[in-house]
Design a protein around this motif. Sequence first.
Motif, PDB file in Angstrom:
ATOM      1  N   THR A 134       0.843  -1.196   0.000  1.00 12.69           N
ATOM      2  CA  THR A 134       0.000   0.000   0.000  1.00 12.69           C
ATOM      3  C   THR A 134       0.878   1.247   0.000  1.00 12.69           C
ATOM      4  N   PRO A 135       0.696   2.151  -0.949  1.00  9.77           N
ATOM      5  CA  PRO A 135       1.481   3.394  -0.923  1.00  9.77           C
ATOM      6  C   PRO A 135       1.152   4.227   0.309  1.00  9.77           C
ATOM      7  N   VAL A 136       2.187   4.741   0.959  1.00 12.36           N
ATOM      8  CA  VAL A 136       2.022   5.583   2.148  1.00 12.36           C
ATOM      9  C   VAL A 136       2.721   6.905   1.867  1.00 12.36           C
ATOM     10  N   SER A 137       1.984   7.986   1.934  1.00 12.59           N
ATOM     11  CA  SER A 137       2.545   9.290   1.592  1.00 12.59           C
ATOM     12  C   SER A 137       3.499   9.794   2.662  1.00 12.59           C
ATOM     13  N   ARG A 138       4.271  10.803   2.299  1.00 15.20           N
ATOM     14  CA  ARG A 138       5.204  11.400   3.245  1.00 15.20           C
ATOM     15  C   ARG A 138       4.455  11.968   4.458  1.00 15.20           C
ATOM     16  N   GLY A 139       3.326  12.626   4.195  1.00 18.29           N
ATOM     17  CA  GLY A 139       2.536  13.178   5.291  1.00 18.29           C
ATOM     18  C   GLY A 139       1.992  12.105   6.213  1.00 18.29           C
ATOM     19  N   GLU A 140       1.543  10.981   5.637  1.00 20.52           N
ATOM     20  CA  GLU A 140       1.036   9.874   6.452  1.00 20.52           C
ATOM     21  C   GLU A 140       2.136   9.290   7.322  1.00 20.52           C
ATOM     22  N   LEU A 141       3.341   9.204   6.777  1.00 21.50           N
ATOM     23  CA  LEU A 141       4.454   8.685   7.569  1.00 21.50           C
ATOM     24  C   LEU A 141       4.805   9.635   8.709  1.00 21.50           C
ATOM     25  N   LEU A 142       4.771  10.922   8.444  1.00 20.04           N
ATOM     26  CA  LEU A 142       5.039  11.893   9.507  1.00 20.04           C
ATOM     27  C   LEU A 142       4.019  11.746  10.627  1.00 20.04           C
ATOM     28  N   ASP A 143       2.749  11.631  10.265  1.00 16.89           N
ATOM     29  CA  ASP A 143       1.700  11.480  11.278  1.00 16.89           C
ATOM     30  C   ASP A 143       1.819  10.159  12.021  1.00 16.89           C
ATOM     31  N   ALA A 144       2.124   9.090  11.278  1.00 15.36           N
ATOM     32  CA  ALA A 144       2.160   7.758  11.877  1.00 15.36           C
ATOM     33  C   ALA A 144       3.331   7.576  12.826  1.00 15.36           C
ATOM     34  N   VAL A 145       4.481   8.123  12.453  1.00 16.31           N
ATOM     35  CA  VAL A 145       5.699   7.868  13.230  1.00 16.31           C
ATOM     36  C   VAL A 145       5.918   8.912  14.312  1.00 16.31           C
ATOM     37  N   TRP A 146       5.621  10.173  13.999  1.00 17.48           N
ATOM     38  CA  TRP A 146       5.919  11.246  14.956  1.00 17.48           C
ATOM     39  C   TRP A 146       4.687  11.847  15.625  1.00 17.48           C
ATOM     40  N   GLY A 147       3.509  11.591  15.097  1.00 17.90           N
ATOM     41  CA  GLY A 147       2.303  12.076  15.741  1.00 17.90           C
ATOM     42  C   GLY A 147       2.160  13.583  15.697  1.00 17.90           C
ATOM     43  N   LEU A 148       1.878  14.186  16.847  1.00 19.61           N
ATOM     44  CA  LEU A 148       1.549  15.600  16.926  1.00 19.61           C
ATOM     45  C   LEU A 148       2.764  16.508  16.851  1.00 19.61           C
ATOM     46  N   GLU A 149       3.960  15.952  16.934  1.00 19.95           N
ATOM     47  CA  GLU A 149       5.177  16.766  16.891  1.00 19.95           C
ATOM     48  C   GLU A 149       6.101  16.279  15.789  1.00 19.95           C
ATOM     49  N   PRO A 150       5.668  16.370  14.539  1.00 21.36           N
ATOM     50  CA  PRO A 150       6.503  15.876  13.438  1.00 21.36           C
ATOM     51  C   PRO A 150       7.652  16.824  13.147  1.00 21.36           C
ATOM     52  N   PRO A 151       8.768  16.277  12.684  1.00 20.28           N
ATOM     53  CA  PRO A 151       9.877  17.128  12.241  1.00 20.28           C
ATOM     54  C   PRO A 151       9.586  17.660  10.841  1.00 20.28           C
ATOM     55  N   ALA A 152      10.545  18.291  10.260  1.00 14.86           N
ATOM     56  CA  ALA A 152      10.385  18.773   8.886  1.00 14.86           C
ATOM     57  C   ALA A 152      10.185  17.587   7.949  1.00 14.86           C
ATOM     58  N   ALA A 153       9.363  17.792   6.932  1.00 15.29           N
ATOM     59  CA  ALA A 153       9.024  16.701   6.021  1.00 15.29           C
ATOM     60  C   ALA A 153      10.242  16.157   5.293  1.00 15.29           C
TER      61      ALA A 153
END
Length: 222
Positions: free
Chosen positions: A8-27
């Motif tokens: 399943t393709p996972v976008s960069r934004g989805e990975l940021l949300d999934a791995v870092w949650g509410l405090e994501p680093p720069a994309a």
Amino acid sequence: ALVLRAGTPVSRGELLDAVWGLEPPAAQVVPVYVYRLRKCLRPGDGQEESVIGRDRGGYRFSGEGVELDVDTLEQITADAAALASDGDLTAAVGRYDDALALYQGEPLSGLPGPFAEGARRRLNERRTVVMQEKLELQLRMGRYADAIGELAVLTSAHPHSEPLAALLMRALYGSGRRADALGVFTRLRRRLVDDLGVEPGPLPRRLHQAVLRGDDLTIARR
């Protein structure tokens, strides 16, 4: 986040949300991490393509030719269910034990982020279901004493679970521990009423009445 959604393709934004949650680093950190993962997961002598690909939808993990514990778990439990359906309960219990052996401590232990947290919860719930299926077969085989220990641990961890309480009642009653089986129902009812404001459902109530009467629980469990 990629492996558990293989194909399943996972976008960069989805990975940021999934791995870092509410405090994501720069994309921009995502391609850096993916690059490192590609190097780590490149099979063979390094000449083949990595198992992580990229397309317009995002990054995708290719599960073809890759052995994943989550896939093996489902394959083994399917084998166990088929054996149970064919009446080979001993072999089915053995396969369920094989499936449970894939769990080595807490799933995804130490991995942070909301996706890992959700996956960890689902994998733990799956383990409970597999244990429940195995224990049900043990009771059908009359191996009551073998099941009591595991059921006691499970009911302690899931005090509001009516199916687990029902299994423990059957195991205790089958082992000649009628008073203890009645005590399981009493504790279940108290927890459900005090914590959730509900009475036990039909199955535990039916088992409770059967134990009181001294009935055959192979009928009351249905």
